[in-house]
Design a protein around this motif. Structure first.
Motif, short mmCIF file in Angstrom:
data_model
loop_
_atom_site.label_atom_id
_atom_site.label_comp_id
_atom_site.label_asym_id
_atom_site.label_seq_id
_atom_site.Cartn_x
_atom_site.Cartn_y
_atom_site.Cartn_z
N LEU A 49 -37.63 29.19 -2.52
CA LEU A 49 -38.96 29.81 -2.43
C LEU A 49 -40.07 28.78 -2.56
CD1 LEU A 49 -38.45 33.07 -4.53
CD2 LEU A 49 -38.72 32.96 -2.07
N GLN A 50 -39.88 27.81 -3.47
CA GLN A 50 -40.92 26.80 -3.69
C GLN A 50 -40.96 25.77 -2.57
OE1 GLN A 50 -39.95 25.48 -7.67
NE2 GLN A 50 -41.52 26.75 -8.58
N THR A 51 -39.77 25.35 -2.10
CA THR A 51 -39.72 24.28 -1.10
C THR A 51 -40.04 24.77 0.31
OG1 THR A 51 -37.96 23.38 -2.47
CG2 THR A 51 -38.30 22.31 -0.34
N TYR A 52 -39.37 25.84 0.75
CA TYR A 52 -39.48 26.24 2.15
C TYR A 52 -40.49 27.36 2.40
CZ TYR A 52 -35.25 23.48 2.01
OH TYR A 52 -34.34 22.46 1.80
N PHE A 53 -40.65 28.26 1.43
CA PHE A 53 -41.62 29.36 1.60
C PHE A 53 -42.98 28.99 1.01
CE2 PHE A 53 -37.69 31.60 2.37
CZ PHE A 53 -38.02 32.50 3.38
N GLU A 54 -43.02 27.79 0.38
CA GLU A 54 -44.25 27.25 -0.22
C GLU A 54 -44.92 28.24 -1.17
OE1 GLU A 54 -46.34 25.95 3.25
OE2 GLU A 54 -45.05 24.20 3.49
N MET A 55 -44.09 28.88 -1.99
CA MET A 55 -44.61 29.80 -3.01
C MET A 55 -44.79 29.04 -4.31
SD MET A 55 -42.54 33.33 -2.40
CE MET A 55 -43.23 34.18 -3.80
N ALA A 56 -45.86 29.34 -5.03
CA ALA A 56 -46.14 28.65 -6.29
C ALA A 56 -46.18 29.68 -7.42
CB ALA A 56 -47.45 27.92 -6.20
N ARG A 57 -45.83 29.21 -8.62
CA ARG A 57 -45.90 30.08 -9.80
C ARG A 57 -47.36 30.42 -10.10
NH1 ARG A 57 -41.59 30.41 -13.53
NH2 ARG A 57 -39.76 29.25 -12.83
N ASP A 64 -44.73 37.92 -11.44
CA ASP A 64 -44.40 37.53 -10.07
C ASP A 64 -42.88 37.34 -9.94
OD1 ASP A 64 -44.12 35.25 -11.55
OD2 ASP A 64 -45.15 33.92 -10.15
N VAL A 65 -42.44 36.93 -8.76
CA VAL A 65 -41.00 36.80 -8.50
C VAL A 65 -40.34 35.76 -9.41
CG1 VAL A 65 -41.25 35.16 -6.56
CG2 VAL A 65 -39.25 36.64 -6.66
N PHE A 66 -41.09 34.70 -9.77
CA PHE A 66 -40.53 33.64 -10.62
C PHE A 66 -40.31 34.14 -12.05
CE2 PHE A 66 -42.78 31.20 -7.26
CZ PHE A 66 -41.67 30.56 -6.72
N THR A 67 -41.26 34.96 -12.54
CA THR A 67 -41.12 35.54 -13.88
C THR A 67 -39.92 36.48 -13.91
OG1 THR A 67 -43.54 35.54 -13.92
CG2 THR A 67 -42.45 36.63 -15.74
N GLY A 172 -39.71 43.10 -0.56
CA GLY A 172 -40.43 43.43 -1.79
C GLY A 172 -40.55 42.27 -2.75
N ILE A 173 -40.29 41.04 -2.26
CA ILE A 173 -40.39 39.86 -3.12
C ILE A 173 -41.86 39.53 -3.40
CG2 ILE A 173 -39.91 37.36 -3.23
CD1 ILE A 173 -37.26 37.98 -1.77
N VAL A 174 -42.70 39.72 -2.40
CA VAL A 174 -44.14 39.49 -2.58
C VAL A 174 -44.89 40.78 -2.29
CG1 VAL A 174 -44.13 37.00 -2.09
CG2 VAL A 174 -44.38 38.60 -0.20
N THR A 175 -46.15 40.85 -2.75
CA THR A 175 -46.96 42.05 -2.50
C THR A 175 -47.41 42.09 -1.03
OG1 THR A 175 -48.90 40.81 -3.23
CG2 THR A 175 -47.85 42.24 -4.87
N ILE A 176 -47.75 43.27 -0.58
CA ILE A 176 -48.14 43.49 0.82
C ILE A 176 -49.33 42.61 1.24
CG2 ILE A 176 -49.04 45.27 2.44
CD1 ILE A 176 -46.04 45.61 1.85
N GLY A 177 -50.22 42.35 0.28
CA GLY A 177 -51.41 41.55 0.57
C GLY A 177 -51.10 40.10 0.93
N GLU A 178 -50.03 39.57 0.29
CA GLU A 178 -49.65 38.16 0.56
C GLU A 178 -48.79 38.09 1.81
OE1 GLU A 178 -48.50 35.63 -3.09
OE2 GLU A 178 -48.07 37.71 -3.64
N GLU A 179 -49.06 37.10 2.63
CA GLU A 179 -48.19 36.94 3.80
C GLU A 179 -47.36 35.68 3.62
OE1 GLU A 179 -48.17 36.57 8.65
OE2 GLU A 179 -50.03 37.18 7.69
N LYS A 180 -46.09 35.90 3.33
CA LYS A 180 -45.16 34.78 3.18
C LYS A 180 -44.11 34.92 4.28
CE LYS A 180 -46.92 32.66 -0.38
NZ LYS A 180 -47.48 31.31 -0.22
N LYS A 181 -44.52 34.50 5.47
CA LYS A 181 -43.66 34.66 6.63
C LYS A 181 -43.18 33.28 7.06
CE LYS A 181 -45.15 36.55 10.64
NZ LYS A 181 -45.64 37.64 11.52
#
Length: 269
Positions: A49-57, A64-67, A172-181
């Motif tokens: 998630l951090q490397t390829y989807f560029e998601m941050a805590r 969030d998903v990390f918690t 359902g990993i991220v909220t609808i508002g965030e676009e992690k595509k």
């Protein structure tokens, strides 16, 4: 003497509750696989998630998903500790209700407390079996997600120029508002597909699922063992009562007989 030692060994081997032993080994193997592989798969998921989807805590106490992943890790530590102790308790129960222990320690009185403990174990094991069924169902979710991801990776290598996308919102990993595509045309996606991390995490989740399944089978096995032990203890209690009544009646008959003999002797004299 060698004969005495051999007899003692046979007696000890007869005292081992093999059914409980097999169930305990299966339980420990299942829990170890689930906890070990599950923990590593969760760590792998964080990296992906951090490397390829560029998601941050996110800063602060937001859930969030990390918690969530951290919470699952602590749950895994708890499961490992709890079932290590529970396996030992069930083994001890198995030893106490195995008939050969009675032979080793003489007449082993089965108390009402012993029956109560057996009944408690049956109830607890049944609840744990249901809990493990839930855990198995829950573990199948990441397996399904990774299977989707893995399939997209395989399809892009087979079909040239196919543009397939994976949106984290659909899981359902991220909220609808965030676009992690992440789409197959992006460099990140190709890097992720080529990485060993994706393959490793997917297979670790599969093994964790198999471990949870093994724990369910172990719980069913224990239920059979405990139910058989419960029936055995109940029978032993009935036999004990029967023996006590029989010995009392024999004693009474003996007393009556000796009293009559004394009366006859007195009558003669």
């Amino acid at each position: 003497s060698s004969t005495g030692c051999f007899e003692c060994c046979i007696k000890c081997l007869g005292g081992i509750p093999y059914a409980s032993l097999i169930a305990t080994i299966l339980l420990y193997a299942g829990v170890a696989l689930f906890c070990g592989c599950g923990h590593e798969a969760l760590s792998g998921t964080v990296n992906i998630l951090q490397t390829y989807f560029e998601m941050a805590r996110t800063a602060g106490d937001t859930l969030d998903v990390f918690t969530m992943i951290d919470i699952f890790k602590y749950v895994i530590y708890g499961i490992a500790a709890a079932f290590f102790v529970y396996g030992i308790l069930l083994m001890v129960e198995g030893f106490f209700t195995t008939g050969a222990i009675k032979d080793l320690y003489g007449d082993f009185k089965i108390t009402t407390c012993g029956r109560c403990v057996s009944a408690w174990f049956i109830m607890l094991t049944y609840l744990f079996m249901l809990a493990w069924l839930g855990v198995t169902a829950f573990t199948s979710l990441p397996v399904y997600m990774y299977f989707n991801l893995w399939t997209i990776c395989r399809n892009t290598t087979l079909v040239e120029g196919a543009n397939l996308c994976l949106d984290l919102r659909q899981f359902g990993i991220v909220t609808i508002g965030e676009e992690k595509k992440i789409c197959t045309v992006s460099e990140n996606f190709l890097r992720m597909c080529e990485s060993t991390e994706l393959n490793m995490t997917f297979h670790l989740f599969i093994v964790a699922l198999a471990g949870a399944g093994a724990a369910v089978i172990a719980m069913v096995h224990y239920l059979m063992v405990l139910s058989a032990n419960w029936a055995y203890v109940k029978d032993a209690c009935r036999m004990q009562k029967y023996e006590d009544i029989k010995s009392k009646e024999e004693q009474e008959l003996h007393d009556i007989h000796s009293t009559r003999s004394k009366e006859r002797l007195n009558a003669y004299t």
